[in-house]
Design a protein around this motif. Sequence first.
Motif, PDB file in Angstrom:
ATOM      1  N   UNK A  29     -44.197 -61.612 -58.293  1.00  0.00           N
ATOM      2  CA  UNK A  29     -44.144 -62.308 -59.586  1.00  0.00           C
ATOM      3  C   UNK A  29     -45.280 -63.328 -59.647  1.00  0.00           C
ATOM      4  N   UNK A  30     -45.811 -63.493 -60.828  1.00  0.00           N
ATOM      5  CA  UNK A  30     -46.975 -64.358 -61.002  1.00  0.00           C
ATOM      6  C   UNK A  30     -46.689 -65.411 -62.065  1.00  0.00           C
ATOM      7  N   UNK A  31     -47.360 -66.536 -61.955  1.00  0.00           N
ATOM      8  CA  UNK A  31     -47.052 -67.677 -62.830  1.00  0.00           C
ATOM      9  C   UNK A  31     -47.581 -67.452 -64.251  1.00  0.00           C
ATOM     10  N   UNK A  32     -47.440 -68.455 -65.084  1.00  0.00           N
ATOM     11  CA  UNK A  32     -47.791 -68.314 -66.501  1.00  0.00           C
ATOM     12  C   UNK A  32     -49.293 -68.304 -66.775  1.00  0.00           C
ATOM     13  N   UNK A  33     -50.072 -68.892 -65.874  1.00  0.00           N
ATOM     14  CA  UNK A  33     -51.502 -69.029 -66.156  1.00  0.00           C
ATOM     15  C   UNK A  33     -52.357 -68.519 -64.996  1.00  0.00           C
ATOM     16  N   UNK A  34     -53.638 -68.365 -65.293  1.00  0.00           N
ATOM     17  CA  UNK A  34     -54.578 -67.995 -64.239  1.00  0.00           C
ATOM     18  C   UNK A  34     -55.937 -68.632 -64.544  1.00  0.00           C
ATOM     19  N   UNK A  35     -56.774 -68.689 -63.519  1.00  0.00           N
ATOM     20  CA  UNK A  35     -58.115 -69.253 -63.686  1.00  0.00           C
ATOM     21  C   UNK A  35     -59.127 -68.119 -63.693  1.00  0.00           C
ATOM     22  N   UNK A  36     -60.105 -68.201 -64.590  1.00  0.00           N
ATOM     23  CA  UNK A  36     -61.183 -67.200 -64.646  1.00  0.00           C
ATOM     24  C   UNK A  36     -62.517 -67.906 -64.759  1.00  0.00           C
ATOM     25  N   UNK A  37     -63.540 -67.319 -64.142  1.00  0.00           N
ATOM     26  CA  UNK A  37     -64.870 -67.912 -64.152  1.00  0.00           C
ATOM     27  C   UNK A  37     -65.846 -66.743 -64.104  1.00  0.00           C
ATOM     28  N   UNK A  38     -66.827 -66.733 -64.997  1.00  0.00           N
ATOM     29  CA  UNK A  38     -67.746 -65.591 -65.087  1.00  0.00           C
ATOM     30  C   UNK A  38     -69.107 -65.925 -64.486  1.00  0.00           C
ATOM     31  N   UNK A  39     -69.687 -64.934 -63.843  1.00  0.00           N
ATOM     32  CA  UNK A  39     -71.039 -65.084 -63.308  1.00  0.00           C
ATOM     33  C   UNK A  39     -71.933 -64.016 -63.924  1.00  0.00           C
ATOM     34  N   UNK A  40     -73.070 -64.440 -64.442  1.00  0.00           N
ATOM     35  CA  UNK A  40     -74.038 -63.511 -65.015  1.00  0.00           C
ATOM     36  C   UNK A  40     -75.379 -63.784 -64.365  1.00  0.00           C
ATOM     37  N   UNK A 138     -47.888 -69.077 -53.276  1.00  0.00           N
ATOM     38  CA  UNK A 138     -49.024 -68.393 -52.671  1.00  0.00           C
ATOM     39  C   UNK A 138     -50.169 -68.370 -53.678  1.00  0.00           C
ATOM     40  N   UNK A 139     -51.350 -68.718 -53.218  1.00  0.00           N
ATOM     41  CA  UNK A 139     -52.522 -68.844 -54.094  1.00  0.00           C
ATOM     42  C   UNK A 139     -53.530 -67.770 -53.723  1.00  0.00           C
ATOM     43  N   UNK A 140     -53.962 -66.976 -54.686  1.00  0.00           N
ATOM     44  CA  UNK A 140     -54.900 -65.901 -54.415  1.00  0.00           C
ATOM     45  C   UNK A 140     -56.184 -66.056 -55.236  1.00  0.00           C
ATOM     46  N   UNK A 141     -57.180 -66.715 -54.670  1.00  0.00           N
ATOM     47  CA  UNK A 141     -58.496 -66.712 -55.322  1.00  0.00           C
ATOM     48  C   UNK A 141     -59.183 -65.394 -54.969  1.00  0.00           C
ATOM     49  N   UNK A 142     -59.930 -64.811 -55.894  1.00  0.00           N
ATOM     50  CA  UNK A 142     -60.685 -63.597 -55.565  1.00  0.00           C
ATOM     51  C   UNK A 142     -61.869 -63.414 -56.496  1.00  0.00           C
ATOM     52  N   UNK A 143     -62.826 -62.647 -56.045  1.00  0.00           N
ATOM     53  CA  UNK A 143     -64.014 -62.382 -56.864  1.00  0.00           C
ATOM     54  C   UNK A 143     -64.294 -60.892 -56.854  1.00  0.00           C
ATOM     55  N   UNK A 144     -64.610 -60.336 -58.033  1.00  0.00           N
ATOM     56  CA  UNK A 144     -64.897 -58.911 -58.144  1.00  0.00           C
ATOM     57  C   UNK A 144     -66.179 -58.693 -58.947  1.00  0.00           C
ATOM     58  N   UNK A 145     -66.846 -57.595 -58.655  1.00  0.00           N
ATOM     59  CA  UNK A 145     -68.064 -57.204 -59.375  1.00  0.00           C
ATOM     60  C   UNK A 145     -67.652 -56.479 -60.649  1.00  0.00           C
ATOM     61  N   UNK A 146     -68.184 -56.896 -61.791  1.00  0.00           N
ATOM     62  CA  UNK A 146     -67.722 -56.328 -63.063  1.00  0.00           C
ATOM     63  C   UNK A 146     -68.786 -55.527 -63.806  1.00  0.00           C
ATOM     64  N   UNK A 147     -70.013 -55.528 -63.323  1.00  0.00           N
ATOM     65  CA  UNK A 147     -71.077 -54.805 -64.025  1.00  0.00           C
ATOM     66  C   UNK A 147     -70.757 -53.310 -64.132  1.00  0.00           C
ATOM     67  N   UNK A 155     -74.040 -56.014 -57.772  1.00  0.00           N
ATOM     68  CA  UNK A 155     -73.847 -56.099 -59.221  1.00  0.00           C
ATOM     69  C   UNK A 155     -74.526 -57.339 -59.789  1.00  0.00           C
ATOM     70  N   UNK A 156     -74.712 -57.327 -61.079  1.00  0.00           N
ATOM     71  CA  UNK A 156     -75.323 -58.472 -61.768  1.00  0.00           C
ATOM     72  C   UNK A 156     -74.256 -59.401 -62.357  1.00  0.00           C
ATOM     73  N   UNK A 157     -73.029 -58.910 -62.523  1.00  0.00           N
ATOM     74  CA  UNK A 157     -71.961 -59.734 -63.103  1.00  0.00           C
ATOM     75  C   UNK A 157     -70.720 -59.737 -62.219  1.00  0.00           C
ATOM     76  N   UNK A 158     -70.056 -60.886 -62.184  1.00  0.00           N
ATOM     77  CA  UNK A 158     -68.849 -61.039 -61.372  1.00  0.00           C
ATOM     78  C   UNK A 158     -67.827 -61.884 -62.118  1.00  0.00           C
ATOM     79  N   UNK A 159     -66.589 -61.776 -61.670  1.00  0.00           N
ATOM     80  CA  UNK A 159     -65.525 -62.660 -62.140  1.00  0.00           C
ATOM     81  C   UNK A 159     -64.864 -63.280 -60.917  1.00  0.00           C
TER      82      UNK A 159
END
Lengths: 357, 357
Positions: A29-40, A138-147, A155-159
């Motif tokens: 189960x996951x909470x009500x909100x999440x954090x997002x940050x974009x890289x270009x 439990x806190x799960x930060x992660x980064x993925x390639x989105x290009x 990749x050129x873009x990430x989240x």
Amino acid sequence: MTTDFKLDITLTTQKKEIPPFDQLVFGTSFTDHMFMWDYTEGRGWHDARIVPYQSIPLDPAATVFHYGQSVFEGLKAYRTKDEEILLFRPDQNMKRFNKSNQRLVMPQFDEEFALHALKKLIEIDRDWVPNLPGTSLYIRPFMIATEAHLGVDPAKNYKLMIILSPVGSYYKEGINPVKIAVENKFVRAVAGGTGDAKTAGNYAASLLASEIAGENGYSQVLWLDGREREYIEEVGSMNIFFKMNGEVITPALNGSILDGITRKSIIELLKYWNIPVTERRISISEIQEAYNEGILEEVFGTGTAAVISPVGELFYNNEKLIINNGETGALSKKLYDTITSIQNGTAEDVFGWTVKL
Amino acid sequence: MTTDFKLDITLTTQKKEIPPFDQLVFGTSFTDHMFMWDYTEGRGWHDARIVPYQSIPLDPAATVFHYGQSVFEGLKAYRTKDEEILLFRPDQNMKRFNKSNQRLVMPQFDEEFALHALKKLIEIDRDWVPNLPGTSLYIRPFMIATEAHLGVDPAKNYKLMIILSPVGSYYKEGINPVKIAVENKFVRAVAGGTGDAKTAGNYAASLLASEIAGENGYSQVLWLDGREREYIEEVGSMNIFFKMNGEVITPALNGSILDGITRKSIIELLKYWNIPVTERRISISEIQEAYNEGILEEVFGTGTAAVISPVGELFYNNEKLIINNGETGALSKKLYDTITSIQNGTAEDVFGWTVKL
Ligand SMILES: Cc1ncc(COP(=O)(O)O)c(C=O)c1O
Ligand SMILES: Cc1ncc(COP(=O)(O)O)c(C=O)c1O
């Protein structure tokens, strides 16, 4: 690296029901909100935002699906008796996150800002931090390639994202010995590979061996080195410690195992207690010999999820090594109690490991 | 495995503009439609469908992002002079796909049905299959784990998808020698690992070495084995062949390299031509010695993207081995011409490799 430090916040209008804290299952189960940050590429990090927890739309050609540029972290927040919220060494996770990114040719990010955003996110979803013994957020930060691009290139873009999940005690009654099979067919990582980065592919590579071990009644595997299949590395998602003749030993950081934050903390704690602790290369034969001589006193794994996980049995080459009668050893128990008490604020934090929200 | 063999088709109402076939860049434009197929534990494969090309919404906790269960394939379709469309050995790709799935603890699928769906998809996007020399329609089948769950276990839900991208010739003028650095620091895969599966993590692991090689003017790296750093494995996305003293040799399938379909076809072709060809273990020292003795005649990589890629220079331990004066060798050229002619239907397909739409 340019970084735009504005943090936008959009609150949900449909709060979910918080699951009962005595019935939490790990990572479902996951909470009500999440954090997002974009890289270009060319622009750097931008649009840091806290938004309602939601699906993310990705192009089917997003490189994370095909070429696996993906890094993650795992840490926990605890609610103290005084209703304070404590994080355990979050700076260490952010540092390791960036170190993994380097290995995967993924962009570095500002650790302080990410920590700031993380604190803000927990503050917003504060009600989701459970308060029962053994529970945590439990806190799960992660980064993925989105290009969207088929081609084996960085990749050129990430989240970069952070999601939160309230979790129960890893074991129902606090701490319980596990049975572990020593793996001598499959290999998780090798020197020169990605073993010391927290990247998705390492875990994908581990699944088949774990499945087979599971069918034989073992909950995890103990990995040996990829070159000689002789030197001990780590367990699925834990580092490993052996107590022999009063001395505690653990495999040295050799480039193919994860630099665990629990591992690091256990080493500091043992030194503080004046218990001899050594980081070095350990062969599986040495462990077998110590067992035969009767000097293998305790074995335990260390990791964020279970904190300390005593090992009651090691299975290797058709031999069962029963450790400490299959029971939790005194040192394992003391380490578990001490670390968890520091984490949840019931013991004094002499090391300055915890961070208040 | 239960499989529901119905194939639903929803056509797009907004056709995209097809890029000019003389300006195609590899893997950047995608056709109007895609294939999707869902797997649910306990239910099997269901809802096979061709739909307009579109983003897929995934939960941030989808396991593909965190634990890397991801397998892909790559093959091509060609348009013949008679406006027929030919696939090159697609059954081999489907077979390898399922083999990779096994290693990654991902579900097996019905290969014939997937091939049927693939043909249907290409039929619908038929106008996207380019007809200029060297161009083709690149086909990317892939499968990802979609279950939203944090925990290192095989997922319960998956998506199998196929996307299509019209691509140009890998090299502007057909075939051009590349410079390759022999990698002796980083390792791509090791025996017991996932090297012979086409899974995302292998490619993620390769990026840093390629980046460093690129900065030094080398377009790809040649991987050595993870144990001894002595035996030759393969190139980034190609298998490798050496012609020495009239004999062609290529590393044997040892569990840590990909069982390339171009590799396999080249071996069959050489045998058909009565040119001696051997699959065996090859050390980098042997190649250095052959070079010093002047018997290293040609080196070439083989893979779906470039078909045959002659190697003009190998860089190892600060030494440059210049092969065939840095020019395309006669055998490399003949193999390239023969395979591409079979693929695009201008030569007779004596092996029965091509499949008509
Ligand atoms: C492979 C691996 N080793 C060790 C650990 C333990 O590291 P930590 O103590 O930082 O949680 C983990 C879990 O994060 C892991 O995934
Ligand atoms: C690692 C690797 N080796 C070899 C190959 C060549 O295989 P194939 O000839 O099937 O394209 C590829 C490309 O698919 C690859 O990714």
